[in-house]
Design a protein around this motif. Sequence first.
Motif, PDB file in Angstrom:
ATOM      1  N   ALA A  18       0.840  -1.204   0.000  1.00 22.57           N
ATOM      2  CA  ALA A  18       0.000   0.000   0.000  1.00 22.57           C
ATOM      3  C   ALA A  18       0.876   1.255   0.000  1.00 22.57           C
ATOM      4  N   PHE A  19       1.934   1.248   0.828  1.00 22.58           N
ATOM      5  CA  PHE A  19       2.843   2.395   0.862  1.00 22.58           C
ATOM      6  C   PHE A  19       3.495   2.592  -0.497  1.00 22.58           C
ATOM      7  N   GLN A  20       3.982   1.498  -1.070  1.00 25.58           N
ATOM      8  CA  GLN A  20       4.654   1.558  -2.374  1.00 25.58           C
ATOM      9  C   GLN A  20       3.738   2.159  -3.436  1.00 25.58           C
ATOM     10  N   GLN A  21       2.456   1.843  -3.356  1.00 27.60           N
ATOM     11  CA  GLN A  21       1.485   2.321  -4.341  1.00 27.60           C
ATOM     12  C   GLN A  21       0.927   3.700  -3.992  1.00 27.60           C
ATOM     13  N   GLY A  22       1.374   4.260  -2.856  1.00 24.95           N
ATOM     14  CA  GLY A  22       0.848   5.552  -2.430  1.00 24.95           C
ATOM     15  C   GLY A  22      -0.578   5.471  -1.939  1.00 24.95           C
ATOM     16  N   ASP A  23      -1.012   4.267  -1.564  1.00 24.97           N
ATOM     17  CA  ASP A  23      -2.391   4.028  -1.107  1.00 24.97           C
ATOM     18  C   ASP A  23      -2.449   4.201   0.409  1.00 24.97           C
ATOM     19  N   LEU A  24      -2.425   5.470   0.842  1.00 24.52           N
ATOM     20  CA  LEU A  24      -2.398   5.734   2.274  1.00 24.52           C
ATOM     21  C   LEU A  24      -3.730   5.419   2.946  1.00 24.52           C
ATOM     22  N   ASP A  25      -4.822   5.417   2.185  1.00 23.10           N
ATOM     23  CA  ASP A  25      -6.115   5.047   2.772  1.00 23.10           C
ATOM     24  C   ASP A  25      -6.083   3.601   3.251  1.00 23.10           C
ATOM     25  N   THR A  26      -5.575   2.699   2.406  1.00 26.63           N
ATOM     26  CA  THR A  26      -5.454   1.294   2.810  1.00 26.63           C
ATOM     27  C   THR A  26      -4.455   1.166   3.943  1.00 26.63           C
ATOM     28  N   LEU A  27      -3.343   1.842   3.823  1.00 21.86           N
ATOM     29  CA  LEU A  27      -2.315   1.760   4.860  1.00 21.86           C
ATOM     30  C   LEU A  27      -2.878   2.168   6.218  1.00 21.86           C
ATOM     31  N   SER A  28      -3.711   3.180   6.242  1.00 23.06           N
ATOM     32  CA  SER A  28      -4.270   3.659   7.516  1.00 23.06           C
ATOM     33  C   SER A  28      -5.129   2.599   8.206  1.00 23.06           C
ATOM     34  N   THR A  29      -5.694   1.669   7.430  1.00 22.96           N
ATOM     35  CA  THR A  29      -6.534   0.615   8.024  1.00 22.96           C
ATOM     36  C   THR A  29      -5.694  -0.532   8.591  1.00 22.96           C
ATOM     37  N   LEU A  30      -4.396  -0.540   8.302  1.00 22.50           N
ATOM     38  CA  LEU A  30      -3.522  -1.640   8.720  1.00 22.50           C
ATOM     39  C   LEU A  30      -2.704  -1.301   9.952  1.00 22.50           C
ATOM     40  N   VAL A  31      -2.886  -0.084  10.474  1.00 24.36           N
ATOM     41  CA  VAL A  31      -2.160   0.342  11.674  1.00 24.36           C
ATOM     42  C   VAL A  31      -3.149   0.661  12.784  1.00 24.36           C
ATOM     43  N   THR A  32      -2.679   0.536  14.034  1.00 26.16           N
ATOM     44  CA  THR A  32      -3.525   0.862  15.180  1.00 26.16           C
ATOM     45  C   THR A  32      -3.652   2.382  15.305  1.00 26.16           C
ATOM     46  N   ALA A  33      -4.654   2.828  16.043  1.00 24.42           N
ATOM     47  CA  ALA A  33      -4.852   4.269  16.246  1.00 24.42           C
ATOM     48  C   ALA A  33      -3.658   4.898  16.950  1.00 24.42           C
ATOM     49  N   ASP A  34      -2.985   4.120  17.808  1.00 23.36           N
ATOM     50  CA  ASP A  34      -1.846   4.644  18.579  1.00 23.36           C
ATOM     51  C   ASP A  34      -0.492   4.189  18.028  1.00 23.36           C
ATOM     52  N   VAL A  35      -0.453   3.844  16.750  1.00 28.30           N
ATOM     53  CA  VAL A  35       0.787   3.412  16.100  1.00 28.30           C
ATOM     54  C   VAL A  35       1.879   4.463  16.300  1.00 28.30           C
ATOM     55  N   VAL A  36       3.113   3.990  16.418  1.00 26.25           N
ATOM     56  CA  VAL A  36       4.264   4.890  16.517  1.00 26.25           C
ATOM     57  C   VAL A  36       5.295   4.441  15.490  1.00 26.25           C
ATOM     58  N   GLN A  37       5.834   5.410  14.724  1.00 29.36           N
ATOM     59  CA  GLN A  37       6.957   5.118  13.839  1.00 29.36           C
ATOM     60  C   GLN A  37       8.154   5.908  14.318  1.00 29.36           C
ATOM     61  N   HIS A  38       9.268   5.189  14.490  1.00 32.70           N
ATOM     62  CA  HIS A  38      10.521   5.764  14.955  1.00 32.70           C
ATOM     63  C   HIS A  38      11.444   5.912  13.750  1.00 32.70           C
ATOM     64  N   VAL A  39      11.824   7.154  13.431  1.00 32.11           N
ATOM     65  CA  VAL A  39      12.673   7.441  12.275  1.00 32.11           C
ATOM     66  C   VAL A  39      14.035   7.900  12.792  1.00 32.11           C
ATOM     67  N   PRO A  40      15.109   7.224  12.356  1.00 32.69           N
ATOM     68  CA  PRO A  40      16.436   7.553  12.873  1.00 32.69           C
ATOM     69  C   PRO A  40      17.021   8.821  12.261  1.00 32.69           C
ATOM     70  N   GLY A  41      18.083   9.293  12.886  1.00 35.15           N
ATOM     71  CA  GLY A  41      18.853  10.373  12.310  1.00 35.15           C
ATOM     72  C   GLY A  41      18.550  11.725  12.905  1.00 35.15           C
TER      73      GLY A  41
END
Length: 134
Positions: A18-41
Amino acid sequence: MAMGEHPDAAVVRRACTAFQQGDLDTLSTLVTADVVQHVPGDNMLAGHHKGRDACMQLWRTEYEETGGTLRVDIDSVMPDGRGHVISGHRCRAERGNRTMDMKTGLFFTIVGGKISDIDQCVEDIDAADAFWGK
């Protein structure tokens, strides 16, 4: 889904596709409401993005800042069968006069069939910082 693929791996594969295709609507359904992404740097994207809305904004920013050139191709998806999945990628993008082409990895935590945590690792943190800037 590959034959016999673990359900956690299938969720990650669907999210990466979904991310690769830019389909953020689908991606949003695959994560929890309290999802956290940690980005380094130390760059404009680095840090802890807490909550679905913050993660959605991060992902939109990645696409906007690269003018849609961002390509994240899946190399591997490896579950541990205990709620964790590691995915390996080749990440390519252009931003202004800069280019990026490096291996990246994501370490996912899966809760209730959805992604609740994403730890991002990059092959070259200094190159990622130079690409994304402040």
